[in-house]
Design a protein around this motif. Structure first.
Motif, PDB file in Angstrom:
ATOM      1  N   GLN A 103       0.844  -1.209   0.000  1.00  0.00           N
ATOM      2  CA  GLN A 103       0.000   0.000   0.000  1.00  0.00           C
ATOM      3  C   GLN A 103       0.872   1.249   0.000  1.00  0.00           C
ATOM      4  O   GLN A 103       0.665   2.175  -0.786  1.00  0.00           O
ATOM      5  CB  GLN A 103      -0.902   0.009   1.237  1.00  0.00           C
ATOM      6  N   ASN A 104       1.831   1.262   0.916  1.00  0.00           N
ATOM      7  CA  ASN A 104       2.692   2.439   1.003  1.00  0.00           C
ATOM      8  C   ASN A 104       3.536   2.614  -0.251  1.00  0.00           C
ATOM      9  O   ASN A 104       3.754   3.731  -0.706  1.00  0.00           O
ATOM     10  CB  ASN A 104       3.593   2.333   2.235  1.00  0.00           C
ATOM     11  N   ARG A 105       3.971   1.496  -0.801  1.00  0.00           N
ATOM     12  CA  ARG A 105       4.806   1.567  -2.007  1.00  0.00           C
ATOM     13  C   ARG A 105       3.993   2.120  -3.178  1.00  0.00           C
ATOM     14  O   ARG A 105       4.505   2.911  -3.971  1.00  0.00           O
ATOM     15  CB  ARG A 105       5.351   0.169  -2.323  1.00  0.00           C
ATOM     16  N   ARG A 106       2.754   1.689  -3.274  1.00  0.00           N
ATOM     17  CA  ARG A 106       1.886   2.222  -4.347  1.00  0.00           C
ATOM     18  C   ARG A 106       1.696   3.718  -4.176  1.00  0.00           C
ATOM     19  O   ARG A 106       1.697   4.476  -5.135  1.00  0.00           O
ATOM     20  CB  ARG A 106       0.534   1.501  -4.334  1.00  0.00           C
ATOM     21  N   ALA A 107       1.524   4.129  -2.920  1.00  0.00           N
ATOM     22  CA  ALA A 107       1.334   5.557  -2.651  1.00  0.00           C
ATOM     23  C   ALA A 107       2.578   6.344  -3.059  1.00  0.00           C
ATOM     24  O   ALA A 107       2.471   7.404  -3.688  1.00  0.00           O
ATOM     25  CB  ALA A 107       1.025   5.775  -1.174  1.00  0.00           C
ATOM     26  N   ARG A 108       3.756   5.792  -2.728  1.00  0.00           N
ATOM     27  CA  ARG A 108       4.996   6.486  -3.105  1.00  0.00           C
ATOM     28  C   ARG A 108       5.133   6.544  -4.621  1.00  0.00           C
ATOM     29  O   ARG A 108       5.513   7.568  -5.185  1.00  0.00           O
ATOM     30  CB  ARG A 108       6.211   5.767  -2.503  1.00  0.00           C
ATOM     31  N   TRP A 109       4.810   5.430  -5.250  1.00  0.00           N
ATOM     32  CA  TRP A 109       4.905   5.359  -6.715  1.00  0.00           C
ATOM     33  C   TRP A 109       3.983   6.389  -7.353  1.00  0.00           C
ATOM     34  O   TRP A 109       4.345   7.082  -8.302  1.00  0.00           O
ATOM     35  CB  TRP A 109       4.534   3.949  -7.161  1.00  0.00           C
ATOM     36  N   LYS A 110       2.795   6.484  -6.802  1.00  0.00           N
ATOM     37  CA  LYS A 110       1.819   7.436  -7.346  1.00  0.00           C
ATOM     38  C   LYS A 110       2.317   8.880  -7.166  1.00  0.00           C
ATOM     39  O   LYS A 110       2.213   9.698  -8.077  1.00  0.00           O
ATOM     40  CB  LYS A 110       0.480   7.262  -6.627  1.00  0.00           C
ATOM     41  N   ASN A 111       2.845   9.156  -5.996  1.00  0.00           N
ATOM     42  CA  ASN A 111       3.385  10.500  -5.748  1.00  0.00           C
ATOM     43  C   ASN A 111       4.501  10.831  -6.728  1.00  0.00           C
ATOM     44  O   ASN A 111       4.554  11.938  -7.267  1.00  0.00           O
ATOM     45  CB  ASN A 111       3.927  10.599  -4.319  1.00  0.00           C
ATOM     46  N   LYS A 112       5.364   9.851  -6.941  1.00  0.00           N
ATOM     47  CA  LYS A 112       6.480  10.078  -7.851  1.00  0.00           C
ATOM     48  C   LYS A 112       5.974  10.354  -9.258  1.00  0.00           C
ATOM     49  O   LYS A 112       6.448  11.249  -9.946  1.00  0.00           O
ATOM     50  CB  LYS A 112       7.403   8.860  -7.840  1.00  0.00           C
ATOM     51  N   ARG A 113       4.991   9.567  -9.660  1.00  0.00           N
ATOM     52  CA  ARG A 113       4.426   9.734 -11.000  1.00  0.00           C
ATOM     53  C   ARG A 113       3.781  11.109 -11.132  1.00  0.00           C
ATOM     54  O   ARG A 113       3.945  11.792 -12.138  1.00  0.00           O
ATOM     55  CB  ARG A 113       3.387   8.637 -11.260  1.00  0.00           C
ATOM     56  N   LEU A 114       3.052  11.524 -10.099  1.00  0.00           N
ATOM     57  CA  LEU A 114       2.420  12.844 -10.123  1.00  0.00           C
ATOM     58  C   LEU A 114       3.479  13.942 -10.215  1.00  0.00           C
ATOM     59  O   LEU A 114       3.299  14.926 -10.930  1.00  0.00           O
ATOM     60  CB  LEU A 114       1.572  13.052  -8.867  1.00  0.00           C
ATOM     61  N   GLU A 115       4.563  13.733  -9.487  1.00  0.00           N
ATOM     62  CA  GLU A 115       5.634  14.722  -9.503  1.00  0.00           C
ATOM     63  C   GLU A 115       6.234  14.823 -10.902  1.00  0.00           C
ATOM     64  O   GLU A 115       6.497  15.922 -11.405  1.00  0.00           O
ATOM     65  CB  GLU A 115       6.701  14.307  -8.499  1.00  0.00           C
ATOM     66  N   GLU A 116       6.418  13.665 -11.526  1.00  0.00           N
ATOM     67  CA  GLU A 116       6.976  13.667 -12.880  1.00  0.00           C
ATOM     68  C   GLU A 116       6.027  14.362 -13.858  1.00  0.00           C
ATOM     69  O   GLU A 116       6.457  15.144 -14.704  1.00  0.00           O
ATOM     70  CB  GLU A 116       7.251  12.236 -13.333  1.00  0.00           C
TER      71      GLU A 116
END
Length: 218
Positions: A103-116
């Motif tokens: 769950q946390n990893r997906r959240a981090r991945w999503k944040n990173k993608r949004l940042e990109e």
DNA sequence: TTGTGTTTTACGACCTCC
DNA sequence: GGAGGTCGTAAAACACAA
């Protein structure tokens, strides 16, 4: 902070009790660390026999565990029940921990993608702004050129009118009052844009059609 | 050493899907 | 209704400047 000894011990304990939490660290003697804020008692704390002496403490996963989880996450971001149990067994973790980690990893991945995505949009916005500035400066230059041309036309018209009233050139310099004025191939007002500020005041009836205008220079 | 900001682990609330 | 998702957040762990 140095947890190396504790970490080793706890790693050992977690091997013995893989169904509880991987690493359970008892508080040092006399160490009482109340939570900063009140929070509902966790299942882990309950499972660890939590009472006034609070045996559970959140611990980081080992590098090896994280690497394995990362590899698994790389394969597939979603976690089916079977895979979760398998991973948990392999890593000596509670399946719940594996689920939470995903769950946390997906959240981090999503944040990173949004940042990109944000950076991409910002870059393209910056490019558009630069382009707009360039076009504005180009427009300014063109306005100046137009002004010069208008002045030149005015000068020539005055010279023609003042020189000889019966010259053939002067008689041909005329334009219908309600005609749309020409300047080269460009027709003012075609696009509905207000070009009033584009033209500086010039005497009326100085416009001529293209061929007449060219004649002045031949 | 300590204060502070960031990252990681964990959880509760709520939502969706079967 | 239960399993598993997201979202927001608490709190421990960690990094680092002063």
């Amino acid at each position: 902070m140095n947890h190396t000894v504790d970490d080793q011990n706890m790693a050992f304990i977690s091997q013995l009790y893989p169904d509880v939490y991987t690493q359970i660290v008892p508080l040092q003697q006399g160490e009482v660390k109340p939570p900063k804020r009140r929070r509902k008692k966790s299942k882990a704390a309950v499972a660890a026999g939590d009472g006034s002496n609070c045996f559970f403490r959140k611990r980081k996963l080992t590098d090896e565990q994280v690497n394995m989880l990362e590899m698994s996450f790389g394969d597939e971001h979603k976690l089916e029940s079977e895979r979760k149990d398998k991973l948990a067994a392999e890593l000596g973790l509670d399946p719940r921990q594996v689920a939470v980690w995903f769950q946390n990893r997906r959240a981090r991945w999503k944040n990173k993608r949004l940042e990109e995505e944000y950076n991409k949009l910002k870059n393209s916005h910056d490019n558009v702004v630069v382009d707009k500035c360039r076009l504005e400066s180009e427009l300014l230059q063109l306005k100046e050129q137009l002004y010069d041309a208008e002045r030149e036309i005015q000068r020539l018209a005055e010279r023609v009118e003042g020189g000889s009233s019966n010259s053939p050139v002067s008689s041909s310099v005329s334009v219908e009052a309600n005609e749309t004025p020409f300047f080269g191939d460009y027709k003012v007002g075609d696009d509905g844009y207000d070009y009033n500020d584009l033209f500086y005041p010039v005497p009326e009836n100085i416009y001529m059609d293209e061929t007449e205008w060219m004649n002045l220079y031949i």
